[in-house]
Write a protein that holds these residues in place. Sequence first.
Motif, PDB file in Angstrom:
ATOM      1  N   PHE A 114       3.263   6.788  -7.823  1.00  0.00           N
ATOM      2  CA  PHE A 114       2.349   7.495  -6.928  1.00  0.00           C
ATOM      3  C   PHE A 114       2.576   9.008  -7.005  1.00  0.00           C
ATOM      4  O   PHE A 114       1.613   9.786  -7.014  1.00  0.00           O
ATOM      5  CB  PHE A 114       2.523   6.999  -5.496  1.00  0.00           C
ATOM      6  N   LEU A 135       6.449   4.218  -5.585  1.00  0.00           N
ATOM      7  CA  LEU A 135       6.484   5.603  -5.118  1.00  0.00           C
ATOM      8  C   LEU A 135       6.640   6.562  -6.300  1.00  0.00           C
ATOM      9  O   LEU A 135       5.973   7.602  -6.352  1.00  0.00           O
ATOM     10  CB  LEU A 135       7.601   5.807  -4.094  1.00  0.00           C
ATOM     11  N   SER A 139      14.205   1.761   3.258  1.00  0.00           N
ATOM     12  CA  SER A 139      13.211   2.809   3.050  1.00  0.00           C
ATOM     13  C   SER A 139      13.885   4.166   2.805  1.00  0.00           C
ATOM     14  O   SER A 139      13.390   4.974   2.012  1.00  0.00           O
ATOM     15  CB  SER A 139      12.266   2.882   4.246  1.00  0.00           C
ATOM     16  N   ILE A 156       3.952  10.976   3.244  1.00  0.00           N
ATOM     17  CA  ILE A 156       3.843   9.752   2.468  1.00  0.00           C
ATOM     18  C   ILE A 156       4.087   8.561   3.392  1.00  0.00           C
ATOM     19  O   ILE A 156       4.889   8.653   4.316  1.00  0.00           O
ATOM     20  CB  ILE A 156       4.871   9.766   1.300  1.00  0.00           C
ATOM     21  N   THR A 157       3.376   7.497   3.142  1.00  0.00           N
ATOM     22  CA  THR A 157       3.632   6.249   3.856  1.00  0.00           C
ATOM     23  C   THR A 157       3.458   5.108   2.861  1.00  0.00           C
ATOM     24  O   THR A 157       2.653   5.211   1.924  1.00  0.00           O
ATOM     25  CB  THR A 157       2.681   6.078   5.064  1.00  0.00           C
ATOM     26  N   TYR A 158       4.229   4.066   3.030  1.00  0.00           N
ATOM     27  CA  TYR A 158       4.066   2.891   2.163  1.00  0.00           C
ATOM     28  C   TYR A 158       4.476   1.653   2.933  1.00  0.00           C
ATOM     29  O   TYR A 158       5.202   1.721   3.925  1.00  0.00           O
ATOM     30  CB  TYR A 158       4.884   3.014   0.865  1.00  0.00           C
ATOM     31  N   TRP A 159       3.947   0.534   2.473  1.00  0.00           N
ATOM     32  CA  TRP A 159       4.235  -0.750   3.101  1.00  0.00           C
ATOM     33  C   TRP A 159       4.265  -1.797   2.000  1.00  0.00           C
ATOM     34  O   TRP A 159       3.315  -1.908   1.231  1.00  0.00           O
ATOM     35  CB  TRP A 159       3.154  -1.105   4.121  1.00  0.00           C
ATOM     36  N   ALA A 209       8.994  -0.902  -4.123  1.00  0.00           N
ATOM     37  CA  ALA A 209       8.654   0.320  -3.391  1.00  0.00           C
ATOM     38  C   ALA A 209       9.087   1.560  -4.165  1.00  0.00           C
ATOM     39  O   ALA A 209       8.332   2.529  -4.272  1.00  0.00           O
ATOM     40  CB  ALA A 209       9.280   0.299  -1.993  1.00  0.00           C
ATOM     41  N   SER A 251       0.841  -1.190   0.000  1.00  0.00           N
ATOM     42  CA  SER A 251       0.000   0.000   0.000  1.00  0.00           C
ATOM     43  C   SER A 251       0.874   1.237   0.000  1.00  0.00           C
ATOM     44  O   SER A 251       2.043   1.196   0.402  1.00  0.00           O
ATOM     45  CB  SER A 251      -0.899   0.007   1.239  1.00  0.00           C
ATOM     46  N   ILE A 252       0.287   2.317  -0.452  1.00  0.00           N
ATOM     47  CA  ILE A 252       0.972   3.610  -0.445  1.00  0.00           C
ATOM     48  C   ILE A 252      -0.093   4.675  -0.256  1.00  0.00           C
ATOM     49  O   ILE A 252      -1.210   4.529  -0.770  1.00  0.00           O
ATOM     50  CB  ILE A 252       1.792   3.818  -1.742  1.00  0.00           C
ATOM     51  N   LYS A 309      -0.889   9.118   0.810  1.00  0.00           N
ATOM     52  CA  LYS A 309      -0.566  10.464   1.264  1.00  0.00           C
ATOM     53  C   LYS A 309      -1.594  10.802   2.316  1.00  0.00           C
ATOM     54  O   LYS A 309      -2.786  10.520   2.163  1.00  0.00           O
ATOM     55  CB  LYS A 309      -0.662  11.463   0.108  1.00  0.00           C
TER      56      LYS A 309
END
Length: 160
Positions: free
Chosen positions: A106, A103, A126, A85-88, A99, A73-74, A76
């Motif tokens: 995105f 990104l 990361s 921003i976050t991502y997993w 990733a 997932s990603i 804002k």
Amino acid sequence: MDKAHNITLSETQQNDLHFFFEFQLNEEANYLAAFMPKDSHDKAAYLEKHTKHLADPTINMRTIKVDGVIAGSIAKFIMENEAEITYWIDRKFWGQGIATNALKEFLKIEESRPIYGRVAFDNYGSQRVLEKCGFVKVGMDKGFANARQEEIEEFIYRLS
């Protein structure tokens, strides 16, 4: 990256949240993410929180698919009046450039700038993802990391 992958982003659907919950149960991923909820094993709380996020117009949440398979997932979101921003990424997809490529894609659809990313001081993977996407380290902060049960440093990155 071992091979070229077809990486797509789609609007996150309610069913996707079940996959995301499972991904964040991985202990190594939890440790690296560091800043987790107090009980990351509480599925009902996870689903309730993220279902609210789906309805929040200030949050742009996308599901990352690799060759048609949900891989992460990603999103804002707004924190203290600033876009973050976050991502997993599911552990089995690490080290393949997923990733970074997700990104980059995105950031083509999410136009908020500046946009910030925060990462634990020792989450080198990361940090590299953010740097490859043009983010610059602009500061440091400290916070309590539930996944580690201690206060740690986090680096703050910004994309202008």
